[in-house]
Design a protein around this motif. Structure first.
Motif, PDB file in Angstrom:
ATOM      1  N   ILE A 793       0.858  -1.185   0.000  1.00 35.69           N
ATOM      2  CA  ILE A 793       0.000   0.000   0.000  1.00 35.69           C
ATOM      3  C   ILE A 793       0.894   1.235   0.000  1.00 35.69           C
ATOM      4  N   ALA A 794       0.734   2.074  -1.014  1.00 40.77           N
ATOM      5  CA  ALA A 794       1.499   3.317  -1.108  1.00 40.77           C
ATOM      6  C   ALA A 794       0.619   4.481  -0.680  1.00 40.77           C
ATOM      7  N   ALA A 795       1.202   5.384   0.102  1.00 40.00           N
ATOM      8  CA  ALA A 795       0.539   6.651   0.428  1.00 40.00           C
ATOM      9  C   ALA A 795       1.104   7.702  -0.517  1.00 40.00           C
ATOM     10  N   THR A 796       0.220   8.361  -1.270  1.00 41.97           N
ATOM     11  CA  THR A 796       0.685   9.342  -2.252  1.00 41.97           C
ATOM     12  C   THR A 796      -0.008  10.684  -2.028  1.00 41.97           C
ATOM     13  N   VAL A 797       0.730  11.749  -2.354  1.00 50.67           N
ATOM     14  CA  VAL A 797       0.177  13.107  -2.315  1.00 50.67           C
ATOM     15  C   VAL A 797       0.552  13.794  -3.619  1.00 50.67           C
ATOM     16  N   GLN A 798      -0.135  14.870  -3.931  1.00 50.71           N
ATOM     17  CA  GLN A 798       0.197  15.681  -5.098  1.00 50.71           C
ATOM     18  C   GLN A 798       1.184  16.763  -4.678  1.00 50.71           C
ATOM     19  N   ALA A 799       2.392  16.648  -5.226  1.00 50.54           N
ATOM     20  CA  ALA A 799       3.440  17.629  -4.913  1.00 50.54           C
ATOM     21  C   ALA A 799       3.644  18.535  -6.121  1.00 50.54           C
ATOM     22  N   GLY A 800       4.674  19.370  -6.066  1.00 54.23           N
ATOM     23  CA  GLY A 800       4.911  20.333  -7.132  1.00 54.23           C
ATOM     24  C   GLY A 800       5.106  19.700  -8.491  1.00 54.23           C
ATOM     25  N   GLN A 801       5.729  18.500  -8.544  1.00 57.28           N
ATOM     26  CA  GLN A 801       6.007  17.851  -9.818  1.00 57.28           C
ATOM     27  C   GLN A 801       5.067  16.682 -10.092  1.00 57.28           C
ATOM     28  N   GLY A 802       3.930  16.687  -9.427  1.00 61.28           N
ATOM     29  CA  GLY A 802       2.953  15.621  -9.657  1.00 61.28           C
ATOM     30  C   GLY A 802       2.838  14.689  -8.465  1.00 61.28           C
ATOM     31  N   GLU A 803       2.413  13.455  -8.717  1.00 53.93           N
ATOM     32  CA  GLU A 803       2.200  12.486  -7.641  1.00 53.93           C
ATOM     33  C   GLU A 803       3.531  12.102  -7.008  1.00 53.93           C
ATOM     34  N   GLN A 804       3.503  11.917  -5.688  1.00 52.98           N
ATOM     35  CA  GLN A 804       4.710  11.572  -4.939  1.00 52.98           C
ATOM     36  C   GLN A 804       4.363  10.535  -3.880  1.00 52.98           C
ATOM     37  N   ILE A 805       5.164   9.463  -3.802  1.00 54.23           N
ATOM     38  CA  ILE A 805       4.985   8.465  -2.749  1.00 54.23           C
ATOM     39  C   ILE A 805       5.652   8.976  -1.481  1.00 54.23           C
ATOM     40  N   ILE A 806       4.925   8.923  -0.373  1.00 62.20           N
ATOM     41  CA  ILE A 806       5.491   9.408   0.905  1.00 62.20           C
ATOM     42  C   ILE A 806       5.565   8.293   1.951  1.00 62.20           C
ATOM     43  N   GLY A 807       5.060   7.141   1.637  1.00 56.84           N
ATOM     44  CA  GLY A 807       5.149   6.021   2.570  1.00 56.84           C
ATOM     45  C   GLY A 807       4.663   4.746   1.903  1.00 56.84           C
ATOM     46  N   VAL A 808       5.218   3.604   2.321  1.00 52.97           N
ATOM     47  CA  VAL A 808       4.830   2.310   1.779  1.00 52.97           C
ATOM     48  C   VAL A 808       4.769   1.291   2.908  1.00 52.97           C
ATOM     49  N   ALA A 809       3.701   0.523   2.944  1.00 48.92           N
ATOM     50  CA  ALA A 809       3.584  -0.624   3.852  1.00 48.92           C
ATOM     51  C   ALA A 809       3.269  -1.840   2.995  1.00 48.92           C
ATOM     52  N   ARG A 810       3.952  -2.946   3.259  1.00 45.83           N
ATOM     53  CA  ARG A 810       3.748  -4.134   2.425  1.00 45.83           C
ATOM     54  C   ARG A 810       3.791  -5.384   3.278  1.00 45.83           C
ATOM     55  N   PHE A 811       3.181  -6.449   2.733  1.00 48.46           N
ATOM     56  CA  PHE A 811       3.308  -7.762   3.361  1.00 48.46           C
ATOM     57  C   PHE A 811       3.362  -8.826   2.280  1.00 48.46           C
ATOM     58  N   THR A 812       3.919  -9.974   2.647  1.00 50.15           N
ATOM     59  CA  THR A 812       3.927 -11.170   1.804  1.00 50.15           C
ATOM     60  C   THR A 812       3.381 -12.323   2.619  1.00 50.15           C
ATOM     61  N   ALA A 813       2.397 -13.023   2.071  1.00 48.06           N
ATOM     62  CA  ALA A 813       1.806 -14.147   2.791  1.00 48.06           C
ATOM     63  C   ALA A 813       2.825 -15.264   2.949  1.00 48.06           C
ATOM     64  N   ASN A 814       2.833 -15.897   4.097  1.00 42.92           N
ATOM     65  CA  ASN A 814       3.681 -17.052   4.345  1.00 42.92           C
ATOM     66  C   ASN A 814       3.072 -18.296   3.705  1.00 42.92           C
ATOM     67  N   PRO A 815       3.850 -19.374   3.578  1.00 42.93           N
ATOM     68  CA  PRO A 815       3.326 -20.589   2.938  1.00 42.93           C
ATOM     69  C   PRO A 815       2.070 -21.168   3.601  1.00 42.93           C
ATOM     70  N   ASP A 816       1.885 -20.891   4.910  1.00 34.24           N
ATOM     71  CA  ASP A 816       0.689 -21.419   5.578  1.00 34.24           C
ATOM     72  C   ASP A 816      -0.574 -20.683   5.161  1.00 34.24           C
ATOM     73  N   LYS A 817      -0.419 -19.564   4.437  1.00 39.90           N
ATOM     74  CA  LYS A 817      -1.522 -18.741   3.920  1.00 39.90           C
ATOM     75  C   LYS A 817      -2.403 -18.158   5.033  1.00 39.90           C
ATOM     76  N   ASP A 818      -1.971 -18.333   6.284  1.00 36.95           N
ATOM     77  CA  ASP A 818      -2.719 -17.796   7.418  1.00 36.95           C
ATOM     78  C   ASP A 818      -1.968 -16.641   8.067  1.00 36.95           C
ATOM     79  N   SER A 819      -0.687 -16.505   7.758  1.00 32.71           N
ATOM     80  CA  SER A 819       0.117 -15.446   8.345  1.00 32.71           C
ATOM     81  C   SER A 819       0.906 -14.735   7.254  1.00 32.71           C
ATOM     82  N   CYS A 820       1.422 -13.567   7.595  1.00 34.31           N
ATOM     83  CA  CYS A 820       2.202 -12.809   6.620  1.00 34.31           C
ATOM     84  C   CYS A 820       3.306 -12.048   7.329  1.00 34.31           C
ATOM     85  N   GLU A 821       4.335 -11.673   6.563  1.00 35.95           N
ATOM     86  CA  GLU A 821       5.439 -10.880   7.089  1.00 35.95           C
ATOM     87  C   GLU A 821       5.367  -9.492   6.469  1.00 35.95           C
ATOM     88  N   PHE A 822       5.480  -8.447   7.287  1.00 35.26           N
ATOM     89  CA  PHE A 822       5.249  -7.088   6.808  1.00 35.26           C
ATOM     90  C   PHE A 822       6.497  -6.222   6.957  1.00 35.26           C
TER      91      PHE A 822
END
Length: 893
Positions: A793-822
């Motif tokens: 998930i990217a957090a974006t705002v409109q800055a002087g030169q257009g869209e800008q990413i200001i933060g990212v949170a991510r996860f990948t599901a583990n093989p058990d499909k019940d848990s994930c690492e973020f």
């Protein structure tokens, strides 16, 4: 991050070979000797019931007596011993095993019962298994040579994953004779547990692997395979040789036209294209393509120019190019003018260019250089034939020098035997794409072009719903639910068209008539001429029972034909199956082309969309192309372009071009339909009538089936669409507008800028490195997501030169499909504004949407701010199991 769960298989720190032996010809003898001779650096334990030593190393009578818990057990004993041995390994705490029992058959009922027993015990102890396989595996880059193979393996950057031990051995034999090396070689055999997809998943992040060769016979977990192979193909070339291309006769008994026309291999081919994989058709192609794709050869198109000093040899290349639909375009006027000025009068000045038998090395180089510079050309093939006065070595040297000056592929075919052998060795040593036959060179160029095209397909990440008028989901679901509730799987024509209409696909007006009188009244209401069709339960192809009459121009003929049709239907089907008739206007379009759009549900890959020529002879002409949803404009256009009828959609004779955008829109709407309605098993729109004014669905049939109410959204699809439902417009505590949305491939440049703005401390806390920019492989991994198992998930705002990413949170599901690492990272300038909390809440929502109940991750012990934030969010903070410099944080969702 924690080590990959398959690390005990691929990079074990200790191994026990159960059945290690010195008996000549025994699998245990070969495998144990290979491990020893390969230079494996970990701890090695032979297990043999009857020997004190094996090849000079102390042996143990059972795995239980081995003085430590080993990472990997290699089992070479007879099949009957497997259940008890797996039980012993599980009790010992071993988490990985390779089964190499040479007497295991794997195709009869007895073997299946044995496998079931083995897997029941393996799952109980969380033990992962490769095999049963005759070959085993080799991790050449780690000097782990645990294969049942007599040859020598060279270390390299290519991984081989195969479902056949015999094919594995054949490929390795070829590789040895051609000085080709491997990072890993895995033969999965029966694949009772670990499958192709999981091995690919490991190889994706393996820095020792730069390209992957696959030999595939069948897939058990297509969803896992597609997820892993798409991830792999984003960062390294993947080639697949798939056997079993032809279907058995049972396919011909399908209910819809689409099901009859689409073969199992068509679907697999479409899947590989969308995954960015190069599909190979023969062992010979595998060898040559592996050689080239593993190098630095790339092409941006399939337009080839040929230059030769023997027109006969050049025409061999021309013929093969035409077989493969490789374009041989006209040269630009400027190139032709240059050739006219600089070549002898007898030379041929267009593609293929014949520079005559006395061509000097300088003539070869100058002409090839001119062709490489031509804007109409994507690659050049130089075909050399040894003739009186030619100099094969100096010509080869000239080509080697020229290759360094252009980013277009330059392929060489040096025809002959001993006379040109030295040249071939020189070209190969210089890393050139050289071949002994022009046909092989053309095939490799075709492979390069196909791979680059498939890479473009891989980049497409369509949303499930287009940015246009939303479909009427309530009506579509109600129609389907009502049919299923009444015990029917086949929607009638009016119901099918109602579903199409709900997705804004134009349909022909259709009125139900219970009798001939009703048909006459309907015809009067809509105007003549009309079409009559039988309306009967479970009858899909009405023409097969004389259930369609076209172009009725009078009310008398409507009444007469209606009575005849009802009488025929009652005789053939029985009164109880005949509901009546349907009446619709005759389309009467002067410039109409009849098309077909279809859907089938493949047992492995889920819904598949087809497009091609329509009408009653659809199965005779068999003009069809298929693609996996979701589609976007690029993919829909590509689907149309791969059919023969595409030429009829353009202007020809006195007919104008059809409204191609309207045709594409139908494909996009059908894509929406199958994304959002997993109940749809099959669909036919035939004919879809198209002309210069638009399209209209004249007939439609849909077959539906019940789905698990607990199934996750889009779980029925091989390729997860862009999760646009997770997008939200919100604001920071300061009131500044902000968008939270899943990352897309086109965010690569924004992500580069985001990472470059991070402070060294923030960069180290997130990546545990002070890297100034993301490597290309990591950038692809972070922006090309498989939304079925990972999210960013990217957090974006409109800055002087257009869209800008200001933060990212991510996860990948583990093989058990019940848990994930973020993981989460926020631009230094935007910290302390409530952004982290908003990002993590959005990530929690995405994880719950995926059915995940536990989210966990690593935090540096020194990162007190992040640890305090984790505690605020409700995470428990634990000691990291493997690194004292890290904390392990866990939260139940």
């Amino acid at each position: 991050m924690k080590p990959h769960y398959l690390s005990p298989l691929f990079d074990p720190r200790s191994i026990a070979v159960i059945g290690a032996s010195e008996t000549l010809g025994a699998v245990g003898t070969t495998v144990f000797a290979n491990v020893l001779e390969g230079g494996y650096g970990g701890k090695l334990f032979p297990v043999n019931l009857h020997r004190e030593q094996v090849l000079g190393i102390a042996a143990f009578k059972s795995i239980a007596k081995v003085p430590m818990v080993v990472d990997l057990a290699i089992i070479t004993t007879p099949a009957k011993t497997l259940p008890d041995l797996i039980e012993e390994c599980g009790k010992k705490g071993i988490k990985a095993a390779v089964i190499m029992s040479c007497d295991f058959v794997g195709t009869d009922k007895k073997s299946q019962l044995l496998l079931d027993k083995i897997m029941e015990r393996a799952r109980h102890y969380g033990l992962r298994i490769i095999g049963p396989t005759v070959f085993g595996l080799c991790r050449v880059s780690s000097k782990l040579m645990a294969g049942n193979y007599q040859g020598k393996l060279k270390n390299g950057s290519m991984a081989l994953v195969s479902q056949s031990s015999s094919i594995t051995s054949a490929i390795l034999d070829w590789a040895e004779s051609h000085d080709v090396g491997f990072s890993s070689v895995v033969s999965l055999g029966t694949a009772v547990d670990v499958d192709v997809g999981e091995v690919l998943d490991y190889l994706v992040a393996d820095p020792k692997t730069q390209s992957i060769l696959l030999y595939i016979e069948d897939l058990q977990e297509a969803r896992t395979f597609m997820s892993a192979v798409r991830a792999a193909a984003r960062s390294k070339p993947v080639m697949a040789l798939k056997v079993g291309r032809y279907n058995d006769n049972s396919v011909a008994h399908g209910r819809t036209h689409s099901e009859r026309l689409i073969g199992r291999d068509d679907v697999f081919d479409a899947a590989l294209k969308r995954a960015g994989v190069l599909r190979l058709r023969s062992m010979n192609q595998l060898f040559t393509a592996a050689k080239v794709l593993n190098g630095t050869f790339k092409t941006k198109g399939r337009r080839l120019a040929i230059v030769t000093n023997g027109i006969g040899a050049g025409m061999m290349a021309v013929d093969r190019a035409r077989d493969l639909h490789v374009e041989l375009p006209e040269l630009t006027a400027g190139t032709v003018a240059w050739l006219t000025k600089n070549l002898p009068a007898q030379a041929r000045r267009n593609n293929p260019v014949d520079i005559l038998g006395d061509a000097s090395p300088e003539r070869f180089k100058l002409v090839a250089e001119a062709l490489l510079a031509d804007a109409n050309i994507d690659g050049v093939l130089v075909v050399f034939t040894p003739q009186a006065g030619t100099d094969h070595l100096r010509t080869a040297e000239a080509m080697i020098a020229l290759k360094k000056t252009s980013d277009k592929p330059l392929l060489m075919a040096w025809i002959g035997g001993k006379k040109v052998d030295a040249s071939r060795k020189l070209l190969n040593k210089a890393g050139c794409a050289s071949f002994s036959a022009p046909e092989h060179a053309v095939e490799v160029f075709y492979s390069l072009a196909a791979w680059q095209h498939n890479q473009q397909l891989l980049l497409q990440t369509p949303a499930p719903l287009g940015e246009w008028i939303a479909p009427d989901m309530e009506t579509a679901r109600m129609v389907i639910d009502n049919a299923l509730a009444s015990g029917r799987s086949m929607l009638d024509e009016i119901e099918s068209k109602a579903v199409l209409r709900a997705f804004h696909i134009p349909v022909a007006l259709t009125v139900r008539a219970n009798s001939a009188d009703d048909a006459v009244n309907a015809a009067m209401g809509m105007g003549l001429p009309v079409v009559l069709k039988i309306d009967a339960i479970d009858v899909m192809h009405k023409t097969d029972i004389d259930g369609v009459v076209l172009n009725l121009n009078s009310l008398i003929s409507v009444a007469t034909e209606a009575n005849k049709m009802l009488s025929r239907a009652h005789d053939r089907l029985g009164v109880e199956r005949v509901r009546g008739l349907t009446v619709q206007p005759m389309h009467g379009k002067k410039n109409a082309r009849e098309l077909m759009v279809g859907v089938v549900s493949d047992s492995a890959f889920g819904p598949v969309i087809s497009f091609g020529a329509g009408g009653i002879a659809v199965e005779v002409f068999n003009d069809i192309a298929v693609s996996l949803p979701p589609l976007n404009g690029y993919l829909a256009e590509n689907l149309i372009r791969r059919t023969r009828i595409k030429k009829m959609l353009a202007p020809f004779r006195n007919q104008p071009a059809v409204d191609i955008e309207a045709v594409k829109n139908v494909l996009l709407r059908v894509s929406e339909m199958v994304c959002e309605l997993p109940q749809i098993q099959q669909l036919d729109i035939n004919p879809l009538v198209a002309d210069e004014n638009g399209v209209i669905a004249v007939d439609a049939s849909i077959i539906v089936g019940a789905v698990d109410s607990k199934a996750r959204r889009y779980a029925h699809m091989a390729i997860h669409p862009y999760p646009s439902h997770l997008m939200q417009l919100t604001q920071l505590k300061t009131g500044m507008p902000m968008v939270l949305r899943p990352i897309r491939p086109e965010d690569a440049e924004l992500l580069i800028q985001f990472v470059s703005r991070l402070s060294d401390e923030t960069r180290y806390n997130r990546y545990m490195s002070v890297l100034k920019s993301l490597p290309q492989s990591l950038l692809a991994r972070f922006t090309h997501l498989d939304y079925a198992r990972e999210m960013a998930i990217a957090a974006t705002v409109q800055a002087g030169q257009g869209e800008q990413i200001i933060g990212v949170a991510r996860f990948t599901a583990n093989p058990d499909k019940d848990s994930c690492e973020f993981a989460v990272v926020i631009d230094d300038a935007w910290q302390g504004k409530g952004l982290g909390n908003r990002l993590m809440e959005a990530l929690f929502t995405a994880a719950r949407d995926m059915g995940i109940s536990v989210i966990e991750g690593e935090v540096l012990s020194s990162n007190k701010t992040m640890l305090a934030f984790m505690k605020y969010l409700g995470f428990t903070i634990q000691t990291h199991p493997e690194d004292n410099g890290l904390k392990w944080v866990v939260k139940m969702l």
